[in-house]
Design a protein around this motif. Structure first.
Motif, PDB file in Angstrom:
ATOM      1  N   SER A 268     102.170 -60.180  49.057  1.00 46.43           N
ATOM      2  CA  SER A 268     102.335 -60.273  50.510  1.00 46.43           C
ATOM      3  C   SER A 268     102.941 -61.590  50.951  1.00 46.43           C
ATOM      4  O   SER A 268     103.379 -61.719  52.101  1.00 46.43           O
ATOM      5  CB  SER A 268     100.997 -60.048  51.213  1.00 46.43           C
ATOM      6  N   THR A 269     102.980 -62.573  50.069  1.00 48.91           N
ATOM      7  CA  THR A 269     103.659 -63.833  50.365  1.00 48.91           C
ATOM      8  C   THR A 269     104.977 -63.942  49.591  1.00 48.91           C
ATOM      9  O   THR A 269     105.577 -65.010  49.530  1.00 48.91           O
ATOM     10  CB  THR A 269     102.749 -65.035  50.044  1.00 48.91           C
ATOM     11  N   TYR A 270     105.404 -62.817  49.008  1.00 46.78           N
ATOM     12  CA  TYR A 270     106.701 -62.705  48.341  1.00 46.78           C
ATOM     13  C   TYR A 270     106.895 -63.730  47.228  1.00 46.78           C
ATOM     14  O   TYR A 270     107.981 -64.262  47.022  1.00 46.78           O
ATOM     15  CB  TYR A 270     107.840 -62.801  49.373  1.00 46.78           C
ATOM     16  N   GLN A 271     105.813 -64.007  46.514  1.00 53.30           N
ATOM     17  CA  GLN A 271     105.927 -64.916  45.380  1.00 53.30           C
ATOM     18  C   GLN A 271     106.707 -64.239  44.254  1.00 53.30           C
ATOM     19  O   GLN A 271     106.610 -63.034  44.056  1.00 53.30           O
ATOM     20  CB  GLN A 271     104.536 -65.325  44.896  1.00 53.30           C
ATOM     21  N   THR A 272     107.475 -65.037  43.534  1.00 52.19           N
ATOM     22  CA  THR A 272     108.293 -64.489  42.458  1.00 52.19           C
ATOM     23  C   THR A 272     107.881 -65.088  41.119  1.00 52.19           C
ATOM     24  O   THR A 272     107.258 -66.152  41.055  1.00 52.19           O
ATOM     25  CB  THR A 272     109.785 -64.782  42.691  1.00 52.19           C
ATOM     26  N   GLU A 273     108.260 -64.386  40.070  1.00 52.81           N
ATOM     27  CA  GLU A 273     108.051 -64.858  38.708  1.00 52.81           C
ATOM     28  C   GLU A 273     109.402 -65.131  38.060  1.00 52.81           C
ATOM     29  O   GLU A 273     110.437 -64.630  38.506  1.00 52.81           O
ATOM     30  CB  GLU A 273     107.267 -63.819  37.905  1.00 52.81           C
TER      31      GLU A 273
ATOM     32  N   ASP B 132     108.653 -58.724  42.075  1.00 54.25           N
ATOM     33  CA  ASP B 132     108.334 -60.139  41.869  1.00 54.25           C
ATOM     34  C   ASP B 132     109.388 -60.866  41.025  1.00 54.25           C
ATOM     35  O   ASP B 132     109.099 -61.888  40.422  1.00 54.25           O
ATOM     36  CB  ASP B 132     106.955 -60.290  41.237  1.00 54.25           C
ATOM     37  N   ALA B 133     110.611 -60.333  40.993  1.00 57.47           N
ATOM     38  CA  ALA B 133     111.679 -60.957  40.198  1.00 57.47           C
ATOM     39  C   ALA B 133     112.359 -62.070  40.992  1.00 57.47           C
ATOM     40  O   ALA B 133     112.707 -61.890  42.161  1.00 57.47           O
ATOM     41  CB  ALA B 133     112.701 -59.916  39.777  1.00 57.47           C
ATOM     42  N   ARG B 134     112.560 -63.204  40.354  1.00 57.87           N
ATOM     43  CA  ARG B 134     113.210 -64.335  41.018  1.00 57.87           C
ATOM     44  C   ARG B 134     114.724 -64.169  41.064  1.00 57.87           C
ATOM     45  O   ARG B 134     115.383 -64.638  41.992  1.00 57.87           O
ATOM     46  CB  ARG B 134     112.854 -65.635  40.294  1.00 57.87           C
ATOM     47  N   TYR B 135     115.298 -63.486  40.066  1.00 62.02           N
ATOM     48  CA  TYR B 135     116.747 -63.339  39.984  1.00 62.02           C
ATOM     49  C   TYR B 135     117.097 -61.853  40.048  1.00 62.02           C
ATOM     50  O   TYR B 135     116.539 -61.046  39.304  1.00 62.02           O
ATOM     51  CB  TYR B 135     117.278 -63.923  38.678  1.00 62.02           C
ATOM     52  N   VAL B 136     118.012 -61.517  40.939  1.00 58.30           N
ATOM     53  CA  VAL B 136     118.435 -60.129  41.099  1.00 58.30           C
ATOM     54  C   VAL B 136     119.957 -60.091  41.092  1.00 58.30           C
ATOM     55  O   VAL B 136     120.607 -60.702  41.947  1.00 58.30           O
ATOM     56  CB  VAL B 136     117.898 -59.518  42.408  1.00 58.30           C
ATOM     57  N   ALA B 137     120.523 -59.381  40.112  1.00 57.91           N
ATOM     58  CA  ALA B 137     121.969 -59.224  40.016  1.00 57.91           C
ATOM     59  C   ALA B 137     122.313 -57.759  40.230  1.00 57.91           C
ATOM     60  O   ALA B 137     121.704 -56.874  39.618  1.00 57.91           O
ATOM     61  CB  ALA B 137     122.472 -59.695  38.653  1.00 57.91           C
TER      62      ALA B 137
END
Length: 394
Positions: A241-246, A297-302
């Protein structure tokens, strides 16, 4: 006779199990669905929620194993969406004098609109004594409809949480510790990513309102009941809910003659070489709701697409439209847009525009390669990925 299941002294699960449902609002439910309802046998016989209309007979059979449905005196409708309230007209028919309560004003208005039944409204801070227990109500609007609320029973430490903390997961086991926890968590995450994700701010408000409760059990409207892993699911909801990413990457693409695919594979390998776990997803073979599970929860999206008829591929357009509708907060995510083309780089450019509009932190201008990418082109992709990671970690 279908069996009710006692989840706590004098509190019974009386819901329905939908083994064969494979789609819900456009996302795949490969493990089926449960429609959870709960019967409390106190001085006032109380029903928390009902079931989807097609499971009314199953639902009523389970109630009838414990008590004559005509003896139900209180019905709490935490949410009016039809997979929760579809059997409410039947309960109203069987127990016409039962008091029915719903969130005010949204729940009251929605029940009137759907079923023509007039009910009593309750708000946050209201409570009803049913004998040895007192039920307390907390409105949780937009988690995920305006009428949503939860019901708290402090005497048993049970939070009847409605959609929150749910999973689409059909099983005869009723508790988290009776099932494969990895599967339960996966389904909870998929449920959040495809239904609850747009409402992170509202989830935060709801969790704040529930803070300090001595919760021994979370009984949602879908899936299994949490009793042994409450801390874990609360921690996950806080993160989601706080949009934290890994530190992981998801590379989503479609391709016609493998040029965009070659770029996608190079990007994936570049992340892996830099120590970032990465997943390569071809949208032709993976449902968009499963992509959201990975992206949550992905930090990188291509995202990559070639040009087809002056546009991105329809599959990629569908995925990006679906993601945009879920309104994720992408300010903590790094985006990369890429693709191949023959005579106009319009497809990759459209992907870039969509990702930029969704507030991804774009690592570079659009990466568009004419015809077949050379070794030099692929090497340049590696450099883009390395820089993207360095910038994200700075």
């Amino acid at each position: 006779m279908l069996n009710a299941i006692e989840i706590s002294p004098k509190i019974w699960w009386v819901g329905g199990i939908d083994w064969n449902e494979r789609s819900f609002h456009g996302y795949t439910t490969e493990q089926g669905i449960t429609y959870n309802a709960y019967l409390i046998m106190d001085e006032t016989v109380t029903l928390i929620d009902t079931a989807k209309a097609t499971f009314t007979d199953e639902f009523v059979q389970r109630i009838s194993q414990i008590v004559d449905p005509a003896k139900i005196e209180l019905v709490v409708t935490n949410h009016v969406e039809m997979d929760h309230s579809g059997s409410l007209p039947k309960i109203h028919e069987l127990a016409p004098n039962a008091r029915i309560v719903a969130s005010a004003p949204a729940g009251v208005n929605e029940i009137r609109a759907h079923y023509g039944i007039e009910v009593e409204g309750v708000k946050t801070g209201d409570s009803i004594s049913i004998g040895a227990r007192t039920l307390h109500f907390v409105q949780t609007p937009m988690v995920h409809w305006p009428d949503n609320m939860v019901t708290w029973c402090p005497e048993d430490g049970i939070l009847f949480s409605n959609d929150a903390f749910g999973q689409h997961y059909a099983t005869t086991k009723r508790f988290d510790d009776e099932c494969d926890l990895c599967e339960v968590m996966k389904q909870a995450k998929k449920y959040y990513a495809n239904i609850v994700w747009p409402y992170g701010a509202q989830v935060q408000k709801a969790m704040a309102a529930l803070g300090g409760l001595d919760i021994k059990m979370i009984a949602p409207s879908h899936g299994v009941i949490w009793r042994s892993h409450i801390a874990e699911i609360l921690e996950k909801y806080q993160a989601w809910s706080t949009y934290q990413t890994e530190e992981k990457a998801v590379v989503v693409f479609d391709s016609m003659w493998h040029s965009t695919e070659a770029m996608a594979r190079e990007i994936t390998d570049a992340f892996i070489r830099e120590g970032v776990p990465a997943k390569l997803i071809d949208v032709k073979h993976t449902h968009i709701s499963d992509i959201m599970l990975e992206l949550c929860d992905a930090r990188y999206v291509a995202c990559g697409s070639p040009t087809l008829n002056s546009n991105m591929m329809p599959t990629m357009a569908s995925f990006l439209t679906y993601m945009r509708g879920l309104s994720p907060n992408n300010s903590q995510r790094t985006g990369i847009a890429f693709g191949s083309y023959g005579w106009a780089p319009l497809g990759p450019k459209q992907v870039f525009t969509e990702m930029e509009n969704m507030k991804f932190q774009m690592a570079s201008p659009v990466i568009a390669q004419q015809w077949i990418p050379s070794e030099e082109n692929l090497a340049a992709l590696q450099e883009t990925v390395v820089k993207a990671i360095e910038d994200a970690r700075a």
